[in-house]
Motif scaffolding. Sequence first.
Motif, PDB file in Angstrom:
ATOM      1  N   ARG A 171     -32.986 -21.937 -13.872  1.00 43.69           N
ATOM      2  CA  ARG A 171     -31.529 -21.869 -13.794  1.00 43.69           C
ATOM      3  C   ARG A 171     -30.890 -22.987 -14.583  1.00 43.69           C
ATOM      4  O   ARG A 171     -31.453 -24.069 -14.722  1.00 43.69           O
ATOM      5  CB  ARG A 171     -31.072 -22.037 -12.339  1.00 43.69           C
ATOM      6  CG  ARG A 171     -31.174 -20.798 -11.507  1.00 43.69           C
ATOM      7  CD  ARG A 171     -30.479 -20.920 -10.173  1.00 43.69           C
ATOM      8  NE  ARG A 171     -29.135 -21.482 -10.267  1.00 43.69           N
ATOM      9  CZ  ARG A 171     -28.551 -22.136  -9.283  1.00 43.69           C
ATOM     10  NH1 ARG A 171     -29.170 -22.334  -8.136  1.00 43.69           N
ATOM     11  NH2 ARG A 171     -27.334 -22.609  -9.426  1.00 43.69           N
ATOM     12  N   LEU A 172     -29.671 -22.719 -15.045  1.00 50.71           N
ATOM     13  CA  LEU A 172     -28.817 -23.759 -15.608  1.00 50.71           C
ATOM     14  C   LEU A 172     -27.960 -24.304 -14.466  1.00 50.71           C
ATOM     15  O   LEU A 172     -27.327 -23.534 -13.734  1.00 50.71           O
ATOM     16  CB  LEU A 172     -27.912 -23.196 -16.702  1.00 50.71           C
ATOM     17  CG  LEU A 172     -28.570 -22.941 -18.047  1.00 50.71           C
ATOM     18  CD1 LEU A 172     -27.612 -22.186 -18.962  1.00 50.71           C
ATOM     19  CD2 LEU A 172     -29.002 -24.241 -18.691  1.00 50.71           C
ATOM     20  N   PHE A 173     -27.952 -25.628 -14.310  1.00 52.55           N
ATOM     21  CA  PHE A 173     -27.216 -26.267 -13.228  1.00 52.55           C
ATOM     22  C   PHE A 173     -26.114 -27.166 -13.771  1.00 52.55           C
ATOM     23  O   PHE A 173     -26.340 -27.930 -14.719  1.00 52.55           O
ATOM     24  CB  PHE A 173     -28.151 -27.161 -12.400  1.00 52.55           C
ATOM     25  CG  PHE A 173     -29.134 -26.428 -11.543  1.00 52.55           C
ATOM     26  CD1 PHE A 173     -28.817 -26.098 -10.236  1.00 52.55           C
ATOM     27  CD2 PHE A 173     -30.378 -26.080 -12.037  1.00 52.55           C
ATOM     28  CE1 PHE A 173     -29.730 -25.436  -9.424  1.00 52.55           C
ATOM     29  CE2 PHE A 173     -31.295 -25.414 -11.243  1.00 52.55           C
ATOM     30  CZ  PHE A 173     -30.975 -25.089  -9.936  1.00 52.55           C
ATOM     31  N   GLU A 174     -24.952 -27.092 -13.145  1.00 50.55           N
ATOM     32  CA  GLU A 174     -23.921 -28.107 -13.321  1.00 50.55           C
ATOM     33  C   GLU A 174     -24.353 -29.301 -12.467  1.00 50.55           C
ATOM     34  O   GLU A 174     -25.155 -29.146 -11.537  1.00 50.55           O
ATOM     35  CB  GLU A 174     -22.567 -27.589 -12.835  1.00 50.55           C
ATOM     36  CG  GLU A 174     -22.056 -26.363 -13.554  1.00 50.55           C
ATOM     37  CD  GLU A 174     -21.425 -26.675 -14.901  1.00 50.55           C
ATOM     38  OE1 GLU A 174     -21.128 -27.860 -15.163  1.00 50.55           O
ATOM     39  OE2 GLU A 174     -21.236 -25.734 -15.680  1.00 50.55           O
ATOM     40  N   GLU A 175     -23.790 -30.469 -12.756  1.00 49.57           N
ATOM     41  CA  GLU A 175     -24.203 -31.663 -12.020  1.00 49.57           C
ATOM     42  C   GLU A 175     -24.089 -31.484 -10.506  1.00 49.57           C
ATOM     43  O   GLU A 175     -25.006 -31.840  -9.756  1.00 49.57           O
ATOM     44  CB  GLU A 175     -23.382 -32.878 -12.457  1.00 49.57           C
ATOM     45  CG  GLU A 175     -23.771 -34.140 -11.730  1.00 49.57           C
ATOM     46  CD  GLU A 175     -22.996 -35.363 -12.175  1.00 49.57           C
ATOM     47  OE1 GLU A 175     -23.361 -36.469 -11.749  1.00 49.57           O
ATOM     48  OE2 GLU A 175     -22.017 -35.238 -12.943  1.00 49.57           O
ATOM     49  N   ARG A 192     -24.554 -28.409 -18.687  1.00 47.68           N
ATOM     50  CA  ARG A 192     -25.517 -27.831 -17.757  1.00 47.68           C
ATOM     51  C   ARG A 192     -26.930 -28.247 -18.154  1.00 47.68           C
ATOM     52  O   ARG A 192     -27.207 -28.490 -19.318  1.00 47.68           O
ATOM     53  CB  ARG A 192     -25.392 -26.322 -17.752  1.00 47.68           C
ATOM     54  CG  ARG A 192     -24.043 -25.863 -17.222  1.00 47.68           C
ATOM     55  CD  ARG A 192     -23.909 -24.383 -17.215  1.00 47.68           C
ATOM     56  NE  ARG A 192     -23.948 -23.894 -18.606  1.00 47.68           N
ATOM     57  CZ  ARG A 192     -24.093 -22.620 -18.927  1.00 47.68           C
ATOM     58  NH1 ARG A 192     -24.200 -21.706 -17.999  1.00 47.68           N
ATOM     59  NH2 ARG A 192     -24.122 -22.250 -20.171  1.00 47.68           N
ATOM     60  N   VAL A 193     -27.799 -28.274 -17.165  1.00 49.72           N
ATOM     61  CA  VAL A 193     -29.186 -28.675 -17.362  1.00 49.72           C
ATOM     62  C   VAL A 193     -30.091 -27.541 -16.897  1.00 49.72           C
ATOM     63  O   VAL A 193     -29.877 -26.962 -15.828  1.00 49.72           O
ATOM     64  CB  VAL A 193     -29.502 -29.962 -16.573  1.00 49.72           C
ATOM     65  CG1 VAL A 193     -30.971 -30.299 -16.625  1.00 49.72           C
ATOM     66  CG2 VAL A 193     -28.681 -31.128 -17.104  1.00 49.72           C
ATOM     67  N   TYR A 247     -26.568 -37.967 -16.374  1.00 49.52           N
ATOM     68  CA  TYR A 247     -25.208 -37.718 -15.894  1.00 49.52           C
ATOM     69  C   TYR A 247     -24.334 -38.969 -15.980  1.00 49.52           C
ATOM     70  O   TYR A 247     -23.122 -38.856 -16.138  1.00 49.52           O
ATOM     71  CB  TYR A 247     -25.218 -37.114 -14.494  1.00 49.52           C
ATOM     72  CG  TYR A 247     -25.592 -35.648 -14.544  1.00 49.52           C
ATOM     73  CD1 TYR A 247     -24.796 -34.746 -15.231  1.00 49.52           C
ATOM     74  CD2 TYR A 247     -26.740 -35.174 -13.936  1.00 49.52           C
ATOM     75  CE1 TYR A 247     -25.126 -33.397 -15.313  1.00 49.52           C
ATOM     76  CE2 TYR A 247     -27.083 -33.835 -14.004  1.00 49.52           C
ATOM     77  CZ  TYR A 247     -26.270 -32.959 -14.694  1.00 49.52           C
ATOM     78  OH  TYR A 247     -26.604 -31.631 -14.773  1.00 49.52           O
ATOM     79  N   GLU A 255     -28.638 -18.487 -24.655  1.00 48.44           N
ATOM     80  CA  GLU A 255     -28.739 -18.586 -23.198  1.00 48.44           C
ATOM     81  C   GLU A 255     -29.711 -17.555 -22.646  1.00 48.44           C
ATOM     82  O   GLU A 255     -29.601 -17.114 -21.506  1.00 48.44           O
ATOM     83  CB  GLU A 255     -27.364 -18.497 -22.548  1.00 48.44           C
ATOM     84  CG  GLU A 255     -26.570 -19.750 -22.779  1.00 48.44           C
ATOM     85  CD  GLU A 255     -25.506 -19.995 -21.729  1.00 48.44           C
ATOM     86  OE1 GLU A 255     -25.564 -19.398 -20.625  1.00 48.44           O
ATOM     87  OE2 GLU A 255     -24.608 -20.805 -22.023  1.00 48.44           O
ATOM     88  N   GLU A 269     -24.417 -28.960  -8.766  1.00 50.70           N
ATOM     89  CA  GLU A 269     -25.328 -27.941  -8.248  1.00 50.70           C
ATOM     90  C   GLU A 269     -26.787 -28.406  -8.211  1.00 50.70           C
ATOM     91  O   GLU A 269     -27.631 -27.715  -7.629  1.00 50.70           O
ATOM     92  CB  GLU A 269     -25.267 -26.692  -9.128  1.00 50.70           C
ATOM     93  CG  GLU A 269     -23.921 -26.034  -9.193  1.00 50.70           C
ATOM     94  CD  GLU A 269     -23.880 -24.913 -10.212  1.00 50.70           C
ATOM     95  OE1 GLU A 269     -23.366 -23.837  -9.846  1.00 50.70           O
ATOM     96  OE2 GLU A 269     -24.360 -25.102 -11.352  1.00 50.70           O
ATOM     97  N   ILE A 270     -27.094 -29.535  -8.832  1.00 54.79           N
ATOM     98  CA  ILE A 270     -28.481 -30.006  -8.911  1.00 54.79           C
ATOM     99  C   ILE A 270     -29.054 -30.116  -7.496  1.00 54.79           C
ATOM    100  O   ILE A 270     -28.448 -30.736  -6.623  1.00 54.79           O
ATOM    101  CB  ILE A 270     -28.576 -31.381  -9.614  1.00 54.79           C
ATOM    102  CG1 ILE A 270     -28.076 -31.302 -11.059  1.00 54.79           C
ATOM    103  CG2 ILE A 270     -30.003 -31.942  -9.541  1.00 54.79           C
ATOM    104  CD1 ILE A 270     -28.982 -30.606 -12.021  1.00 54.79           C
TER     105      ILE A 270
END
Length: 133
Positions: A85-89, A1-2, A110, A73, A91-92
């Motif tokens: 927010r923390l994003f999964e790829e 996550r980013v 990524y 976190e 969800e960016i």
Amino acid sequence: RVLLCRRAIEPRYGLWTLPAGFMENGESTEQAAARETREEAGASVIDMTLYGVFSIPQISQVYMMFRARLETEDYHPGAESLDVRLFEEHEIPWEKLAFPVVRLTLERYYTDVKTSRFPVYVENITRHPVRKT
């Protein structure tokens, strides 16, 4: 996550970006990156490593991007962020990223995640002028 921040300031108010900012006198690039992450995202980072140096000569800026892990976190919007927010790829918010250098960094990241190899990128980013017809 980013970890991304939604900007509460201009330029690009309301759009998403990586935590970033200007260095202060007397601090290293790593210290500046960690401080900006604390100020904008309320987060502490560890295991920081240089990931990219992106020069944008047209606006006389250099971005030094780092990879790091969150110490915990625990994060929250700082004064310059509307949201964090923390994003999964998947969800960016690709179409709502504030700056081209952020998009380029995330695209490189990524791609590199898939190979678990993280070279240090050194690149010039040039914008092509818009021609009026």
